[in-house]
Design an enzyme around this catalytic site. Structure first.
Site, PDB file in Angstrom:
ATOM      1  CG  HIS A 121      -1.755  -1.495   1.190  1.00 14.30           C
ATOM      2  ND1 HIS A 121      -2.834  -1.225   2.261  1.00 14.30           N
ATOM      3  CD2 HIS A 121      -1.747  -2.042   0.047  1.00 14.30           C
ATOM      4  CE1 HIS A 121      -3.278  -2.448   1.307  1.00 14.30           C
ATOM      5  NE2 HIS A 121      -3.197  -2.460   0.563  1.00 14.30           N
ATOM      6  CB  CYS A 129       4.659  16.175  -7.943  1.00 14.62           C
ATOM      7  SG  CYS A 129       3.856  17.838  -8.543  1.00 14.62           S
ATOM      8  CB  CYS A 132       5.834  17.419 -12.954  1.00 15.12           C
ATOM      9  SG  CYS A 132       6.838  16.800 -10.829  1.00 15.12           S
ATOM     10  CG  ASN A 215      -5.598 -11.166  13.594  1.00 17.02           C
ATOM     11  OD1 ASN A 215      -4.643  -9.635  12.492  1.00 17.02           O
ATOM     12  ND2 ASN A 215      -6.586 -10.249  13.721  1.00 17.02           N
TER      13      ASN A 215
HETATM   14  N1  APR Z   1      -0.914  -8.806  17.460  1.00 16.92           N
HETATM   15  C1  APR Z   1      -1.638  -9.190  16.591  1.00 16.92           C
HETATM   16  N2  APR Z   1      -2.817  -8.246  16.510  1.00 16.92           N
HETATM   17  C2  APR Z   1      -4.050  -7.518  16.225  1.00 16.92           C
HETATM   18  C3  APR Z   1      -2.693  -6.735  16.815  1.00 16.92           C
HETATM   19  C4  APR Z   1      -1.621  -7.145  18.221  1.00 16.92           C
HETATM   20  N3  APR Z   1      -1.061  -6.845  18.974  1.00 16.92           N
HETATM   21  N4  APR Z   1      -3.765  -6.294  17.380  1.00 16.92           N
HETATM   22  C5  APR Z   1      -3.970  -5.350  16.898  1.00 16.92           C
HETATM   23  N5  APR Z   1      -4.838  -6.613  15.528  1.00 16.92           N
HETATM   24  C6  APR Z   1      -5.150  -7.283  15.375  1.00 16.92           C
HETATM   25  C7  APR Z   1      -6.653  -7.254  14.892  1.00 16.92           C
HETATM   26  O1  APR Z   1      -7.404  -7.783  15.524  1.00 16.92           O
HETATM   27  C8  APR Z   1      -7.449  -6.541  13.418  1.00 16.92           C
HETATM   28  O2  APR Z   1      -7.819  -8.002  12.504  1.00 16.92           O
HETATM   29  O3  APR Z   1      -4.966  -6.307  13.934  1.00 16.92           O
HETATM   30  C9  APR Z   1      -5.844  -6.157  12.624  1.00 16.92           C
HETATM   31  C10 APR Z   1      -6.149  -5.069  12.219  1.00 16.92           C
HETATM   32  O4  APR Z   1      -6.756  -4.898  11.059  1.00 16.92           O
HETATM   33  P1  APR Z   1      -6.889  -3.628  10.080  1.00 16.92           P
HETATM   34  O5  APR Z   1      -7.164  -2.760  11.010  1.00 16.92           O
HETATM   35  O6  APR Z   1      -8.305  -3.679   9.166  1.00 16.92           O
HETATM   36  O7  APR Z   1      -5.610  -3.892   9.469  1.00 16.92           O
HETATM   37  P2  APR Z   1      -5.491  -4.491   8.263  1.00 16.92           P
HETATM   38  O8  APR Z   1      -5.715  -5.741   8.021  1.00 16.92           O
HETATM   39  O9  APR Z   1      -3.831  -3.954   7.986  1.00 16.92           O
HETATM   40  O10 APR Z   1      -6.059  -3.226   7.037  1.00 16.92           O
HETATM   41  C11 APR Z   1      -5.863  -3.492   5.552  1.00 16.92           C
HETATM   42  O11 APR Z   1      -6.826  -2.065   4.996  1.00 16.92           O
HETATM   43  O12 APR Z   1      -7.890  -0.164   6.528  1.00 16.92           O
HETATM   44  C12 APR Z   1      -7.135  -0.049   4.812  1.00 16.92           C
HETATM   45  O13 APR Z   1      -5.067   0.524   3.267  1.00 16.92           O
HETATM   46  C13 APR Z   1      -5.947  -0.070   4.890  1.00 16.92           C
HETATM   47  O14 APR Z   1      -3.840  -1.364   5.204  1.00 16.92           O
HETATM   48  C14 APR Z   1      -5.020  -1.242   5.534  1.00 16.92           C
HETATM   49  C15 APR Z   1      -5.408  -2.453   4.866  1.00 16.92           C
END
Ligand code: APR
Length: 250
Positions: A121, A129, A132, A215
């Site tokens: 991402h 920019c 350009c 997770n």
């Molecule tokens: N250890 C492990 N998992 C964790 C922790 C932790 N300390 N803290 C939070 N989580 C988990 C949450 O349970 C959740 O499932 O991390 C996950 C974060 O999910 P999101 O907030 O949806 O983030 P992400 O999966 O990276 O989102 C993907 O979506 O928002 C857009 O572009 C943005 O890159 C991002 C993409």
């Protein structure tokens, strides 16, 4: 379950690790949806993370992204980032393939020592920019005016992938070739709902890869992977790496 993860990594010849905002949460960086707190609480992500939002209000959008960038500068990698970097070092030392596919834009993986990183991402640290196309990596200092402007007079935007935008072709190509070649897939700290990362586990399973997840909460892939551990990456990953032992050369 922890033993399953360790044994799978011990046997891996080619490892792909996918990370999301959960890996950076323990560094104090709110996940994308948490970031809309405080003064930003009244906005939806769609108000700030789309090309239309930038066209509508470039000052608001660039101010928000620069505030996130400065917050990242004030944070430090956590034990989860360092464990991922150590995992890479062990695999490289044993001449085994390793690729980290991150959805995070904070560059904490790189600050922890990760080198084989594909930023799916983009990153908050490179701004581009819109006139350009000139790209520049920014120093850890906030812009002095918003939206920042280019020497050519054009407006500059953060080098991140916004909702509705395609990922960089080379990043996607590197991800797919790594996924087709891997024999172990490890998803860390991602809700696994945003494409294309959400589909990576299916690509891996199609080629017979052993699939693992660590997770905090269960996700749509928790019932699909071979082994899903609930917990914080900053706590679990250091244990995994510590108990991994010496990876003998493949
Ligand atoms: N250890 C492990 N998992 C964790 C922790 C932790 N300390 N803290 C939070 N989580 C988990 C949450 O349970 C959740 O499932 O991390 C996950 C974060 O999910 P999101 O907030 O949806 O983030 P992400 O999966 O990276 O989102 C993907 O979506 O928002 C857009 O572009 C943005 O890159 C991002 C993409």
């Amino acid at each position: 379950m922890l033993d399953d993860v360790i044994q799978s990594l011990q046997a891996a010849r080619s490892l792909v690790v996918v990370t999301g905002a959960g890996v950076s949460a323990e560094s104090g960086i709110p996940t994308f949806r948490d970031a809309l707190t405080g003064l930003w609480a009244r906005y939806n992500p769609e108000d700030l993370a789309t090309p239309q939002a930038f066209a509508r209000n470039p000052e608001l959008v660039t101010r928000w992204y620069d505030e996130r960038r400065m917050r990242c500068a004030a944070c430090a990698p956590n034990r989860g980032h360092y464990a991922v970097a150590e995992l890479e070092r062990r695999f490289v030392e044993a001449e085994r393939a390793f690729v980290l596919l991150t959805q995070n834009v904070d560059r904490l993986h790189q600050r922890a020592g990760s080198k084989r990183v594909v930023e799916l991402h983009g990153t908050l640290w490179v701004w581009r920019c819109i006139a350009c196309g000139a790209e520049r990596e920014e120093p850890p200092a906030a812009f002095t005016s918003y939206p920042p402007s280019c020497e050519c007079g054009g407006l500059r935007r953060p080098g991140v992938v916004w909702f509705g935008e395609m990922l960089a072709a080379d990043a996607l190509a590197r991800a797919h070739s790594a996924l087709e070649a891997c024999d172990v897939f490890l998803s860390l700290g991602t809700s696994a709902v945003v494409e294309p990362a959400a589909s990576f586990v299916h690509l891996a399973k199609r080629v017979g890869t052993r699939t693992l997840e660590i997770n905090l909460d269960s996700t749509p892939i928790s019932d699909i992977v071979d082994c899903s551990l609930r917990g914080r990456t900053g706590e679990i990953l250091p244990q995994v790496v510590e108990r991994l032992g010496l990876l003998v050369e493949s």
